[in-house]
Design a protein around this motif. Structure first.
Motif, PDB file in Angstrom:
ATOM      1  N   ARG A 165       0.833  -1.205   0.000  1.00  0.00           N
ATOM      2  CA  ARG A 165       0.000   0.000   0.000  1.00  0.00           C
ATOM      3  C   ARG A 165       0.870   1.259   0.000  1.00  0.00           C
ATOM      4  O   ARG A 165       0.557   2.236  -0.671  1.00  0.00           O
ATOM      5  CB  ARG A 165      -0.940  -0.003   1.211  1.00  0.00           C
ATOM      6  CG  ARG A 165      -2.133  -0.931   1.059  1.00  0.00           C
ATOM      7  CD  ARG A 165      -3.222  -0.589   2.052  1.00  0.00           C
ATOM      8  NE  ARG A 165      -2.797  -0.741   3.429  1.00  0.00           N
ATOM      9  CZ  ARG A 165      -2.862  -1.859   4.126  1.00  0.00           C
ATOM     10  NH1 ARG A 165      -3.331  -2.969   3.548  1.00  0.00           N
ATOM     11  NH2 ARG A 165      -2.470  -1.912   5.384  1.00  0.00           N
ATOM     12  N   ILE A 166       1.963   1.216   0.774  1.00  0.00           N
ATOM     13  CA  ILE A 166       2.871   2.370   0.811  1.00  0.00           C
ATOM     14  C   ILE A 166       3.490   2.582  -0.561  1.00  0.00           C
ATOM     15  O   ILE A 166       3.575   3.709  -1.064  1.00  0.00           O
ATOM     16  CB  ILE A 166       3.966   2.161   1.875  1.00  0.00           C
ATOM     17  CG1 ILE A 166       3.353   2.077   3.275  1.00  0.00           C
ATOM     18  CG2 ILE A 166       4.979   3.309   1.826  1.00  0.00           C
ATOM     19  CD1 ILE A 166       4.352   1.738   4.358  1.00  0.00           C
ATOM     20  N   ARG A 167       3.917   1.486  -1.194  1.00  0.00           N
ATOM     21  CA  ARG A 167       4.521   1.609  -2.530  1.00  0.00           C
ATOM     22  C   ARG A 167       3.528   2.157  -3.544  1.00  0.00           C
ATOM     23  O   ARG A 167       3.891   2.946  -4.420  1.00  0.00           O
ATOM     24  CB  ARG A 167       5.054   0.246  -2.977  1.00  0.00           C
ATOM     25  CG  ARG A 167       6.291  -0.214  -2.215  1.00  0.00           C
ATOM     26  CD  ARG A 167       6.842  -1.496  -2.783  1.00  0.00           C
ATOM     27  NE  ARG A 167       8.079  -1.884  -2.115  1.00  0.00           N
ATOM     28  CZ  ARG A 167       8.790  -2.962  -2.422  1.00  0.00           C
ATOM     29  NH1 ARG A 167       8.370  -3.760  -3.399  1.00  0.00           N
ATOM     30  NH2 ARG A 167       9.905  -3.241  -1.774  1.00  0.00           N
ATOM     31  N   GLU A 168       2.278   1.756  -3.430  1.00  0.00           N
ATOM     32  CA  GLU A 168       1.262   2.268  -4.347  1.00  0.00           C
ATOM     33  C   GLU A 168       1.085   3.772  -4.188  1.00  0.00           C
ATOM     34  O   GLU A 168       0.871   4.493  -5.180  1.00  0.00           O
ATOM     35  CB  GLU A 168      -0.070   1.543  -4.106  1.00  0.00           C
ATOM     36  CG  GLU A 168      -0.069   0.098  -4.592  1.00  0.00           C
ATOM     37  CD  GLU A 168      -1.354  -0.630  -4.227  1.00  0.00           C
ATOM     38  OE1 GLU A 168      -2.207  -0.007  -3.546  1.00  0.00           O
ATOM     39  OE2 GLU A 168      -1.489  -1.808  -4.604  1.00  0.00           O
ATOM     40  N   LEU A 169       1.172   4.251  -2.948  1.00  0.00           N
ATOM     41  CA  LEU A 169       1.074   5.691  -2.725  1.00  0.00           C
ATOM     42  C   LEU A 169       2.238   6.418  -3.389  1.00  0.00           C
ATOM     43  O   LEU A 169       2.052   7.452  -4.034  1.00  0.00           O
ATOM     44  CB  LEU A 169       1.043   5.990  -1.223  1.00  0.00           C
ATOM     45  CG  LEU A 169      -0.256   5.660  -0.489  1.00  0.00           C
ATOM     46  CD1 LEU A 169      -0.084   5.849   1.011  1.00  0.00           C
ATOM     47  CD2 LEU A 169      -1.395   6.544  -0.997  1.00  0.00           C
TER      48      LEU A 169
END
Length: 232
Positions: A165-169
């Motif tokens: 999720r962090i990488r997607e942000l």
């Protein structure tokens, strides 16, 4: 020496938090040399600092823009005070005051939400510059210290879904925003980023603001922390 009326206009309000009265007096005298900085409050412990913020909120007085926070204090130390203030009063930026530039306590305070730390023997011009920088959303960390802070104070192990999720942000950032986020994670200041990317500093500040909004983060230290947690 202490202006309880708070800051107004473009002036910056500073709260001094140190259990040593002489230290508070010394920093107050240093800050009197800045034409646009007022010392609006002083506290001898982290708990007293929080009490002051609560009272100013009840009295509808302006909160300090920056808190200079000693790391070792009785009753409540600087780390716990930083954690609580960052959670309750995110507009108050915190600069940790420490005796050593590799103090584990200071690293813990950065992870808790401080925007940087200064050695207690800081000279007046550097102190004033640091307060202005932090109030504008910058972080007072060298590249070496940034990496040490994150590696020593922030657990990297995350569940795979949380890391994704962090990488997607971060993937949602534009190429320029991503480049700036990477340099923030490396510990560069706005001025250094501007020089590296051949940009004007106001442009860098605008990009940092957009990055914070897109990532739903409080300040640039959190950008570095999340970058590290994402394994980027």
């Amino acid at each position: 020496m202490i202006d309880t009326a708070g800051s107004s206009g473009a002036r910056l309000g500073v709260m001094l938090v140190d259990d040593q009265r002489l230290a508070r007096t010394g920093f107050a005298l240093m800050l009197r040399k800045a034409a646009d900085i007022d010392v609006v409050a002083a506290a001898a412990s982290g708990l007293e600092a929080i009490d002051i913020l609560e009272q100013r909120t009840r009295d509808r007085l302006p909160l300090p823009d920056v808190a200079l926070m000693d790391v070792r204090m009785p009753v409540m130390d600087g780390i716990e005070a930083t954690r609580r203030i960052a959670g309750r009063y995110p507009s108050v930026k915190i600069l940790i005051l420490t005796t050593y530039d590799e103090d584990d306590y200071a690293f813990g305070a950065i992870a808790a939400g401080a925007s940087g730390f200064l050695l207690k023997d800081v000279r007046t011009p550097q102190l004033i510059t640091a307060i202005h920088a932090v109030a504008q959303g910058d972080a007072i960390l060298t590249p070496r210290i940034t990496r040490q802070v994150i590696e020593r104070g922030v657990p990297r192990a995350l569940p795979a879904d949380r890391r994704e999720r962090i990488r997607e942000l971060f993937d949602s950032l534009s190429p320029r925003e991503a480049a700036i986020a990477r340099l923030i994670a490396d510990g560069l200041s706005n001025a250094e980023i501007a020089e590296r990317l051949v940009l004007q500093q106001p442009s860098v500040r605008r990009n940092v603001s957009r990055i914070l909004a897109k990532l739903h983060l409080r300040d640039r230290v959190q950008i570095a922390v999340e970058w590290y947690r994402a394994g980027l």
